[in-house]
Design an enzyme around this catalytic site. Structure first.
Site, PDB file in Angstrom:
ATOM      1  N   TRP A 172       0.909  -1.151   0.000  1.00  0.00           N
ATOM      2  CA  TRP A 172       0.000   0.000   0.000  1.00  0.00           C
ATOM      3  C   TRP A 172       0.946   1.197   0.000  1.00  0.00           C
ATOM      4  O   TRP A 172       1.615   1.474   0.988  1.00  0.00           O
ATOM      5  CB  TRP A 172      -0.886  -0.045   1.242  1.00  0.00           C
ATOM      6  N   ASN A 201       7.049  -3.380   6.021  1.00  0.00           N
ATOM      7  CA  ASN A 201       5.829  -2.598   6.290  1.00  0.00           C
ATOM      8  C   ASN A 201       6.230  -1.468   7.209  1.00  0.00           C
ATOM      9  O   ASN A 201       7.029  -1.672   8.127  1.00  0.00           O
ATOM     10  CB  ASN A 201       4.787  -3.425   7.060  1.00  0.00           C
ATOM     11  N   GLU A 203     -21.277  15.670  10.315  1.00  0.00           N
ATOM     12  CA  GLU A 203     -20.692  14.346  10.090  1.00  0.00           C
ATOM     13  C   GLU A 203     -21.435  13.282  10.909  1.00  0.00           C
ATOM     14  O   GLU A 203     -21.696  12.176  10.424  1.00  0.00           O
ATOM     15  CB  GLU A 203     -19.187  14.373  10.419  1.00  0.00           C
ATOM     16  N   LYS A 237     -23.335  10.029   9.169  1.00  0.00           N
ATOM     17  CA  LYS A 237     -22.969   8.643   9.514  1.00  0.00           C
ATOM     18  C   LYS A 237     -24.210   7.858   9.927  1.00  0.00           C
ATOM     19  O   LYS A 237     -24.385   6.711   9.546  1.00  0.00           O
ATOM     20  CB  LYS A 237     -21.929   8.682  10.641  1.00  0.00           C
ATOM     21  N   HIS A 240     -36.302  28.551  13.927  1.00  0.00           N
ATOM     22  CA  HIS A 240     -36.813  29.119  12.666  1.00  0.00           C
ATOM     23  C   HIS A 240     -37.505  28.052  11.823  1.00  0.00           C
ATOM     24  O   HIS A 240     -37.668  28.231  10.619  1.00  0.00           O
ATOM     25  CB  HIS A 240     -35.667  29.785  11.900  1.00  0.00           C
TER      26      HIS A 240
HETATM   27  C1  AGP Z   1     -18.521   8.503   3.974  1.00  0.00           C
HETATM   28  O1  AGP Z   1     -18.974   7.766   5.064  1.00  0.00           O
HETATM   29  C2  AGP Z   1     -19.257   8.266   2.756  1.00  0.00           C
HETATM   30  N1  AGP Z   1     -19.205   6.926   2.364  1.00  0.00           N
HETATM   31  C3  AGP Z   1     -19.105   9.278   1.636  1.00  0.00           C
HETATM   32  O2  AGP Z   1     -19.760  10.427   2.039  1.00  0.00           O
HETATM   33  C4  AGP Z   1     -17.678   9.646   1.184  1.00  0.00           C
HETATM   34  O3  AGP Z   1     -17.041  10.389   2.161  1.00  0.00           O
HETATM   35  C5  AGP Z   1     -17.765  10.442  -0.139  1.00  0.00           C
HETATM   36  O4  AGP Z   1     -18.354   9.647  -1.125  1.00  0.00           O
HETATM   37  C6  AGP Z   1     -16.428  10.953  -0.609  1.00  0.00           C
HETATM   38  O5  AGP Z   1     -15.562   9.914  -0.922  1.00  0.00           O
HETATM   39  P1  AGP Z   1     -14.020  10.166  -1.116  1.00  0.00           P
HETATM   40  O6  AGP Z   1     -13.480  10.660   0.181  1.00  0.00           O
HETATM   41  O7  AGP Z   1     -13.473   8.843  -1.521  1.00  0.00           O
HETATM   42  O8  AGP Z   1     -13.873  11.215  -2.191  1.00  0.00           O
END
Ligand code: AGP
Length: 608
Positions: free
Chosen positions: A74, A100, A482, A486, A505
């Protein structure tokens, strides 16, 4: 991140290595390679891309070998390519090594080795190990490992073979996992692996190497030494995992595993950029002169966009310049006002998100400079941006982003402080305060993760909630966004994030007993204001869970308080998000959802 397998014994070495590496595939990788030792030489076979390409390449190879090492890579230093793939050779092809981790002082070592006449053919940090082994080897491989352990800094799990030592395999580790598998009684074989799944099929008895230990394996024996050469008496650990649980490191889901990896993620993302002795932030690939620009745009999608909002908040606070933010799908069609004095920062875990890629292409067309904050090295966004900062989260398998977000936010912290320093807007004292706080985040995340059972119990109480609001003010609102995303993603619950002061509002009409409100109460200047908004929703019958800092009294609002450790104001966002991840995870699991592969979603959104 990368995967290592080593084998010495009478089985088909090539098959054991390929099979072991295939068991590490779930971790993600970009290239792979194996080295096979025969009586008089070592042969290396490598391929860019998937393991099946390597397997095809070596399909017809039938070498009489009883020892070999393998690796899935990676990329961290140097793009994914055949030449950068491991194993790496010394100059005479008599020593092969896989690694690694990250050799922090590799540049320094590389320059010294070049002066001594060594030629480098890869862009990797690992190649310094091959040449160092060559430099120090005088017929005693164990001593050579002991010697190089004194000159290398950083994290490493190393496995090496020496042509002169036909029946012995060597390994050594520091800050990167490595185990030795003991072959079954009378089997005359032993194994090395970075992770249990790689060898679980062959043995369930392993030695778990500790830092600064060297393993010496023959077919019959395993001997473990410290780096002073003293033999150690190590207990064998019996593995009770199934293959399936082993891949997830014993966790029920990848998402849970990835959440628990976050302390490590933070360390890796800070590594080499900020340390106790730093008086500035250093980015390896981003020699950008921030004073060239009069406008900064941050573009991204989903979770990555939320990390960008944290960046906006911090840069504006620390540097007092306006930062424009846009989700990529809007930016690309907005006819944005950008030119050659604009820096467009694109944040992406996968580096392949179609809208974000289109956004940076548009920015480049308009002569803006582009900076990618990217997790997958060698991805399109990584390659196409003028500058990149890698997030170092390692492969993220669960669709719901957790550790990648944390790494993105850490990069936002680093970038904000970097810009403030470059513009002479941060005094030494403030920098030192921030530095200490950032270096503590990793252990503070561990403290928050330890509250897992407590958070699960809170979720159980509210499992029947029909609507979940996440509210906050200032940076807390960006954190709330966020948390809400989630929950939607994996719990399939209707959820919204709102600026706490905006509730009255309109959305306050939705507050009733089946509504749960998660309040993020951290911004010290706004605590009382957010508390009064929470009181307003409480008066309408909604249930409340508060995420706040240790020491703050929330008893007039709710008993369900999740405390995070105290940190500097700038860094609360990363800590406050950990309970949000747990809340989403436990809602999803208690509701019986497929946490790792939520419906309708893909890990990498490569279509518009
Ligand atoms: C995150 O939990 C989501 N699966 C999604 O919002 C993701 O962050 C978004 O699609 C952006 O992806 P990227 O960071 O690979 O560009």
């Amino acid at each position: 991140m990368c995967g290592i397998v080593g084998y010495i014994g009478n089985r088909d070495v090539k098959e054991v290595l390929l099979n072991g590496l295939s068991k590490l595939e779930y971790r993600g990788y970009d290239s792979a390679g194996i080295a096979l030792k025969t009586d008089d030489e070592i042969s290396i076979f490598k391929e860019n891309g998937r393991l099946d390409k390597l397997a095809k390449k070596v399909e017809k190879i039938n070498l009489p070998s009883q020892m070999g090492i393998g690796h899935t890579r990676w990329a961290t230093h140097g793009k994914p390519s055949e030449i950068n793939a491991h194993p790496h050779f010394n100059k005479n092809k008599t020593i092969a090594v896989v690694h690694n981790g990250i050799i922090e002082n590799y540049l320094e070592l590389k320059n010294e080795l070049i002066k001594e006449g060594y030629k480098f053919i890869t862009e990797t940090d690992t190649e310094v190990l091959a040449h160092l082994l060559d430099k120090y080897y005088e017929g005693d491989a164990k001593k050579t490992l002991m010697d190089i352990s004194k000159v290398i800094r950083g994290s490493y799990a190393i496995c090496a073979m020496f042509n002169d030592e036909a029946d012995t395999l060597y390994c050594m580790k520091k800050d990167s996992p490595l185990i030795i598998g003991k072959g079954e009684k009378d089997a005359k074989e032993n194994f090395i692996a970075s992770d249990i799944p790689a060898i679980l099929e062959y043995t369930k008895e392993v030695y778990i190497l500790e830092d600064n230990e060297i393993g010496v394996l023959t077919k019959k024996d395993v001997t473990i030494y410290d780096t002073l050469g003293n033999e150690k008496d190590k207990p064998i650990t019996k593995v009770t995992w199934t293959m399936e649980s082993a891949e997830k490191g014993g966790y029920e889901h990848y998402m849970l595993k990835e959440m628990h990896e976050q302390p490590h993620t933070v360390r890796d993302t800070l590594n080499g950029r900020l340390s106790n002795s730093s008086d500035n932030i250093t980015f390896e690939n981003a020699n950008l002169d921030i004073n060239e620009f009069n406008k900064i745009y941050i573009v991204a999608c989903g979770t990555a966009f939320h990390a960008g909002l944290i960046g906006k908040y911090l840069i504006e606070k620390l540097v007092r310049i306006p930062i424009f933010t846009d989700v990529s799908s809007e930016f690309r069609y907005r006819d944005p006002i950008i030119d050659d004095k604009t820096l467009v920062i694109a944040i992406s875990q996968s580096g392949e998100t179609a809208d974000t890629l289109a956004a940076i292409r548009l920015a480049k067309e308009r002569k803006a400079k582009t900076l990618g904050i990217v997790n997958v090295i060698g991805s399109s966004i990584d390659r196409e941006c003028d500058y990149t900062i890698h997030t170092c989260a390692g492969p993220e398998i669960a669709v719901a982003s957790t550790k990648a977000y944390t790494a993105q936010v850490i990069c936002m912290y680093l970038l904000s402080v970097y810009i403030a320093k470059e513009k002479n807007l941060m005094q030494e004292d403030d920098f030192n305060t921030f530095k200490c706080a950032m270096l503590k985040l990793s252990s503070q995340i561990e403290e928050v993760l330890a509250k897992e059972d407590y958070i699960k119990d809170i979720v159980k109480k509210y499992i029947k909630a029909k609507n979940v609001f996440y509210i906050g003010r200032g940076m807390d609102y960006y954190v709330a966004k966020e948390g809400s995303l989630k929950l939607k993603e994996i719990a399939y619950l209707h959820s919204e994030s709102y600026q706490a002061g905006e509730l009255k509002h309109g959305p306050i009409a939705l507050m009733e007993s089946a509504t749960l409100v998660v309040g993020i109460v951290l911004d010290e200047d706004l605590i009382e204001k957010t508390k009064s908004n929470l009181k307003e929703v409480k008066a309408r019958g909604a249930k409340i869970v508060v995420i706040t800092e240790e020491g703050l009294d929330m008893s007039d609002i709710t008993d369900d308080v999740i405390y995070i450790p105290k940190t500097e104001w700038a860094f609360t966002s990363v800590l406050a998000n950990i309970p949000q991840q747990m809340i989403a995870y436990y809602f999803a699991t208690l509701l019986g959802n497929d946490v790792d592969k939520p419906r309708n979603l893909a890990k990498s959104v490569t279509v518009e």
